[in-house]
Design a protein around this motif. Structure first.
Motif, PDB file in Angstrom:
ATOM      1  N   VAL A 289     -13.627  -5.984  -7.194  1.00 13.60           N
ATOM      2  CA  VAL A 289     -13.625  -7.222  -6.428  1.00 13.60           C
ATOM      3  C   VAL A 289     -13.046  -6.994  -5.046  1.00 13.60           C
ATOM      4  CG1 VAL A 289     -12.702  -9.578  -6.345  1.00 13.60           C
ATOM      5  CG2 VAL A 289     -13.461  -8.613  -8.525  1.00 13.60           C
ATOM      6  N   LEU A 290     -12.036  -6.131  -4.982  1.00 15.94           N
ATOM      7  CA  LEU A 290     -11.336  -5.867  -3.729  1.00 15.94           C
ATOM      8  C   LEU A 290     -10.990  -4.376  -3.669  1.00 15.94           C
ATOM      9  CD1 LEU A 290      -9.962  -7.080  -1.171  1.00 15.94           C
ATOM     10  CD2 LEU A 290      -7.904  -7.403  -2.564  1.00 15.94           C
ATOM     11  N   GLU A 291     -11.525  -3.691  -2.679  1.00 18.44           N
ATOM     12  CA  GLU A 291     -11.187  -2.272  -2.488  1.00 18.44           C
ATOM     13  C   GLU A 291      -9.748  -2.185  -1.981  1.00 18.44           C
ATOM     14  OE1 GLU A 291     -12.575   1.378   0.459  1.00 18.44           O
ATOM     15  OE2 GLU A 291     -14.085  -0.093  -0.191  1.00 18.44           O
ATOM     16  N   TYR A 292      -8.964  -1.294  -2.576  1.00 19.69           N
ATOM     17  CA  TYR A 292      -7.569  -1.198  -2.137  1.00 19.69           C
ATOM     18  C   TYR A 292      -7.062   0.228  -2.245  1.00 19.69           C
ATOM     19  CZ  TYR A 292      -6.018  -1.052  -7.080  1.00 19.69           C
ATOM     20  OH  TYR A 292      -5.804  -0.711  -8.384  1.00 19.69           O
ATOM     21  N   THR A 293      -5.986   0.483  -1.532  1.00 19.23           N
ATOM     22  CA  THR A 293      -5.280   1.756  -1.646  1.00 19.23           C
ATOM     23  C   THR A 293      -3.788   1.484  -1.664  1.00 19.23           C
ATOM     24  OG1 THR A 293      -5.111   4.019  -0.753  1.00 19.23           O
ATOM     25  CG2 THR A 293      -5.084   2.232   0.847  1.00 19.23           C
ATOM     26  N   LEU A 294      -3.069   2.274  -2.440  1.00 15.64           N
ATOM     27  CA  LEU A 294      -1.608   2.214  -2.494  1.00 15.64           C
ATOM     28  C   LEU A 294      -1.081   3.363  -1.640  1.00 15.64           C
ATOM     29  CD1 LEU A 294      -1.253   1.752  -6.358  1.00 15.64           C
ATOM     30  CD2 LEU A 294      -1.231  -0.071  -4.640  1.00 15.64           C
ATOM     31  N   PHE A 295      -0.720   3.075  -0.401  1.00 14.32           N
ATOM     32  CA  PHE A 295      -0.175   4.126   0.465  1.00 14.32           C
ATOM     33  C   PHE A 295       1.187   4.555  -0.081  1.00 14.32           C
ATOM     34  CE2 PHE A 295      -3.000   2.145   3.743  1.00 14.32           C
ATOM     35  CZ  PHE A 295      -3.706   3.288   4.103  1.00 14.32           C
ATOM     36  N   GLN A 296       1.276   5.804  -0.544  1.00 12.18           N
ATOM     37  CA  GLN A 296       2.507   6.321  -1.151  1.00 12.18           C
ATOM     38  C   GLN A 296       2.931   7.601  -0.425  1.00 12.18           C
ATOM     39  OE1 GLN A 296       1.119   6.785  -5.174  1.00 12.18           O
ATOM     40  NE2 GLN A 296       1.501   4.659  -5.700  1.00 12.18           N
ATOM     41  N   PRO A 297       3.831   7.478   0.554  1.00 17.45           N
ATOM     42  CA  PRO A 297       4.277   8.637   1.309  1.00 17.45           C
ATOM     43  C   PRO A 297       5.551   9.285   0.783  1.00 17.45           C
ATOM     44  CG  PRO A 297       5.015   6.663   2.400  1.00 17.45           C
ATOM     45  CD  PRO A 297       4.292   6.217   1.152  1.00 17.45           C
ATOM     46  N   GLY A 298       6.056   8.803  -0.363  1.00 15.51           N
ATOM     47  CA  GLY A 298       7.320   9.319  -0.867  1.00 15.51           C
ATOM     48  C   GLY A 298       8.481   8.756  -0.061  1.00 15.51           C
ATOM     49  N   LEU A 299       9.512   9.571   0.087  1.00 19.96           N
ATOM     50  CA  LEU A 299      10.707   9.167   0.835  1.00 19.96           C
ATOM     51  C   LEU A 299      10.484   9.424   2.323  1.00 19.96           C
ATOM     52  CD1 LEU A 299      13.615   8.145   0.045  1.00 19.96           C
ATOM     53  CD2 LEU A 299      14.357  10.515   0.293  1.00 19.96           C
ATOM     54  N   LEU A 300      11.037   8.582   3.164  1.00 22.31           N
ATOM     55  CA  LEU A 300      10.881   8.779   4.603  1.00 22.31           C
ATOM     56  C   LEU A 300      11.671  10.006   5.051  1.00 22.31           C
ATOM     57  CD1 LEU A 300      11.099   5.198   6.171  1.00 22.31           C
ATOM     58  CD2 LEU A 300       9.125   6.415   5.245  1.00 22.31           C
ATOM     59  N   LEU A 301      10.983  10.956   5.651  1.00 21.53           N
ATOM     60  CA  LEU A 301      11.640  12.146   6.201  1.00 21.53           C
ATOM     61  C   LEU A 301      12.686  11.742   7.234  1.00 21.53           C
ATOM     62  CD1 LEU A 301      11.832  15.229   6.535  1.00 21.53           C
ATOM     63  CD2 LEU A 301       9.863  15.099   8.078  1.00 21.53           C
ATOM     64  N   ASP A 302      12.439  10.660   7.919  1.00 18.31           N
ATOM     65  CA  ASP A 302      13.342  10.192   8.980  1.00 18.31           C
ATOM     66  C   ASP A 302      14.746   9.877   8.470  1.00 18.31           C
ATOM     67  OD1 ASP A 302      10.459   9.564   9.494  1.00 18.31           O
ATOM     68  OD2 ASP A 302      11.231   9.077  11.474  1.00 18.31           O
TER      69      ASP A 302
ATOM     70  N   ALA B 267      -6.072 -14.793  -1.697  1.00 14.67           N
ATOM     71  CA  ALA B 267      -6.676 -15.282  -0.460  1.00 14.67           C
ATOM     72  C   ALA B 267      -7.699 -14.291   0.080  1.00 14.67           C
ATOM     73  CB  ALA B 267      -5.589 -15.555   0.583  1.00 14.67           C
ATOM     74  N   CYS B 268      -7.416 -13.001  -0.064  1.00 18.98           N
ATOM     75  CA  CYS B 268      -8.373 -11.970   0.361  1.00 18.98           C
ATOM     76  C   CYS B 268      -9.688 -12.111  -0.402  1.00 18.98           C
ATOM     77  CB  CYS B 268      -7.798 -10.574   0.113  1.00 18.98           C
ATOM     78  SG  CYS B 268      -6.560 -10.027   1.303  1.00 18.98           S
ATOM     79  N   ILE B 269      -9.580 -12.315  -1.693  1.00 22.66           N
ATOM     80  CA  ILE B 269     -10.780 -12.445  -2.530  1.00 22.66           C
ATOM     81  C   ILE B 269     -11.568 -13.690  -2.136  1.00 22.66           C
ATOM     82  CG2 ILE B 269     -11.587 -12.808  -4.887  1.00 22.66           C
ATOM     83  CD1 ILE B 269      -9.135 -11.101  -5.787  1.00 22.66           C
ATOM     84  N   SER B 270     -10.871 -14.799  -1.933  1.00 19.04           N
ATOM     85  CA  SER B 270     -11.539 -16.037  -1.544  1.00 19.04           C
ATOM     86  C   SER B 270     -12.219 -15.911  -0.186  1.00 19.04           C
ATOM     87  CB  SER B 270     -10.539 -17.196  -1.507  1.00 19.04           C
ATOM     88  OG  SER B 270     -10.044 -17.478  -2.795  1.00 19.04           O
ATOM     89  N   ALA B 271     -11.602 -15.161   0.724  1.00 19.42           N
ATOM     90  CA  ALA B 271     -12.120 -15.039   2.089  1.00 19.42           C
ATOM     91  C   ALA B 271     -13.163 -13.934   2.230  1.00 19.42           C
ATOM     92  CB  ALA B 271     -10.969 -14.789   3.058  1.00 19.42           C
ATOM     93  N   GLY B 272     -13.364 -13.139   1.168  1.00 14.47           N
ATOM     94  CA  GLY B 272     -14.350 -12.066   1.235  1.00 14.47           C
ATOM     95  C   GLY B 272     -13.879 -10.838   1.986  1.00 14.47           C
ATOM     96  N   VAL B 273     -12.555 -10.603   2.010  1.00 12.68           N
ATOM     97  CA  VAL B 273     -12.003  -9.404   2.640  1.00 12.68           C
ATOM     98  C   VAL B 273     -12.492  -8.172   1.879  1.00 12.68           C
ATOM     99  CG1 VAL B 273      -9.848  -8.123   3.050  1.00 12.68           C
ATOM    100  CG2 VAL B 273      -9.974 -10.578   3.564  1.00 12.68           C
TER     101      VAL B 273
ATOM    102  N   TYR C   7      -1.394  -6.408 -10.732  1.00  9.37           N
ATOM    103  CA  TYR C   7      -2.300  -7.507 -10.437  1.00  9.37           C
ATOM    104  C   TYR C   7      -3.599  -7.000  -9.811  1.00  9.37           C
ATOM    105  CZ  TYR C   7      -3.815 -12.187  -9.111  1.00  9.37           C
ATOM    106  OH  TYR C   7      -4.534 -13.352  -8.995  1.00  9.37           O
ATOM    107  N   LEU C   8      -3.511  -6.009  -8.942  1.00 13.33           N
ATOM    108  CA  LEU C   8      -4.714  -5.416  -8.347  1.00 13.33           C
ATOM    109  C   LEU C   8      -5.599  -4.785  -9.424  1.00 13.33           C
ATOM    110  CD1 LEU C   8      -3.177  -3.872  -5.110  1.00 13.33           C
ATOM    111  CD2 LEU C   8      -5.043  -5.541  -5.178  1.00 13.33           C
ATOM    112  N   GLU C   9      -4.970  -4.121 -10.385  1.00 14.52           N
ATOM    113  CA  GLU C   9      -5.737  -3.554 -11.495  1.00 14.52           C
ATOM    114  C   GLU C   9      -6.420  -4.667 -12.298  1.00 14.52           C
ATOM    115  OE1 GLU C   9      -3.054  -1.215 -13.798  1.00 14.52           O
ATOM    116  OE2 GLU C   9      -2.779   0.320 -12.248  1.00 14.52           O
ATOM    117  N   GLN C  10      -5.701  -5.758 -12.488  1.00 13.97           N
ATOM    118  CA  GLN C  10      -6.236  -6.873 -13.280  1.00 13.97           C
ATOM    119  C   GLN C  10      -7.452  -7.503 -12.609  1.00 13.97           C
ATOM    120  OE1 GLN C  10      -3.300  -9.882 -14.262  1.00 13.97           O
ATOM    121  NE2 GLN C  10      -4.872 -11.456 -14.447  1.00 13.97           N
ATOM    122  N   VAL C  11      -7.374  -7.767 -11.307  1.00 19.17           N
ATOM    123  CA  VAL C  11      -8.496  -8.446 -10.642  1.00 19.17           C
ATOM    124  C   VAL C  11      -9.725  -7.549 -10.540  1.00 19.17           C
ATOM    125  CG1 VAL C  11      -6.960  -9.974  -9.354  1.00 19.17           C
ATOM    126  CG2 VAL C  11      -7.735  -7.847  -8.291  1.00 19.17           C
TER     127      VAL C  11
END
Length: 318
Positions: free
Chosen positions: A132-145, A88-94, A122-126
């Protein structure tokens, strides 16, 4: 100002980020939800069906950035709402998309996160031929909390047990892997990084490591002994037993993530043992040692130090 859509913005971490973005007063925010709620001020809410491509794309029309926090633990095995969201992001031009990642670098030993892995692929595939779509994988590890459990240190995120329990001064350690490295990042810092990332002018890093604290298991135990006043009781397990699905310990995790279904929680003891085995194996493989990509993008951001955080939480407590 940009227009932001937050999928799963009514969930725990999603709600934390939504409120922080609203507080900046900078952006036009739409929360995509399966059911509209009355207790989320400052946003537009859109009820969406992730199986309705056209409706979902219409909801994203004019949106610049999509942040996903959707909970897929209750989703049918043959469904992946994040794939639907990407289409849907790709179709909408996000322009930008951040999937519901927020955890470890590796996922092989974490079967309950298999859909996160599928979303990455799937993100790698598209984007395989062109971006086609700029993205980031937010990876903070384990929650300190989680090391503050049972005390709640953020507004919405539920305190959960992990393999090191500060309340009972105990830990489960894999024999020979005391110096395995993992990342621990406070919820407040994850939220702060996401808020600043929305305004970041450069291209988002694909592997978006958020490195609050890079520490070894033995270092956490040393910090714990200082803060809690005595060494932790340590039970040691063998990799070979974990790989066979055996957890030879006197204790396991105490309660499941709130995203698990009633049917899953009905099998809570076995499920929590499986989760703990998975986490211990992933620690051995250092799947929780994430990059510092977002640290480099946001060099002025000041992360919460593990020792000061835990000292604040546990000071004066028995």
């Amino acid at each position: 100002m940009v227009k932001i859509a937050i999928a799963g913005g009514t969930g725990e971490l999603g709600r934390e980020v939504t409120e922080a973005l609203v507080a900046t007063g900078k952006h036009d925010i739409t929360v995509l939800t399966r059911a509209v709620r009355s207790d989320i001020p400052g946003v537009t809410q859109r009820a969406v069906d992730y199986d309705d491509h056209d409706g979902l794309a219409q909801a994203l029309h004019g949106i610049h950035t999509v942040l996903s926090f959707v909970n897929q633990l209750m989703e049918a095995p043959d469904k992946n709402c994040q794939k639907s969201l990407i289409d849907a992001c790709i179709s909408a031009g996000v322009k930008r998309f951040a999937p519901s990642e927020y955890g470890s670098l590796g996922k092989v030993d974490l079967p309950f996160w298999k859909k996160k892995k599928a979303t990455r692929e799937y993100l790698e595939q598209v984007n395989r031929h062109a971006k086609v779509l700029e993205y980031t994988l937010f990876q903070p590890g384990l929650l300190l909390d989680y090391l503050a459990t049972p005390f709640k240190t953020s507004k919405y995120v539920t305190p959960l047990d992990t393999f090191i329990g500060f309340q009972d001064r105990r830990a489960i350690v894999v024999e020979g892997h005391e110096d395995a490295v993992l990342t621990l990042t406070a919820v407040r810092d994850i939220v702060g990084v996401v808020v600043q990332a929305v305004d970041y002018d450069g291209e988002w890093p694909r592997l978006g490591g958020v490195r609050g604290n890079r520490v070894t298991v033995s270092t956490i135990l040393e910090v714990g002994a200082r803060i809690r006043g005595r060494p932790f009781s340590v039970e040691r397990v063998q990799v070979e037993d974990l790989e066979r699905g055996r957890l030879n310990t006197s204790w396991s995790l105490g309660k499941p993530h709130p995203g698990f279904t009633p049917e899953q929680t009905g099998q809570m003891e076995a499920m929590l043992q499986t989760v703990l085995i998975s986490i211990l194996l992933s620690v051995v493989k250092e799947d929780w040692e994430v990059s510092d990509a977002w640290n480099k993008c946001l060099p002025d951001f000041r992360f919460t130090d593990i020792e000061s955080f835990l000292d604040e939480v546990w000071k004066g407590k028995d």
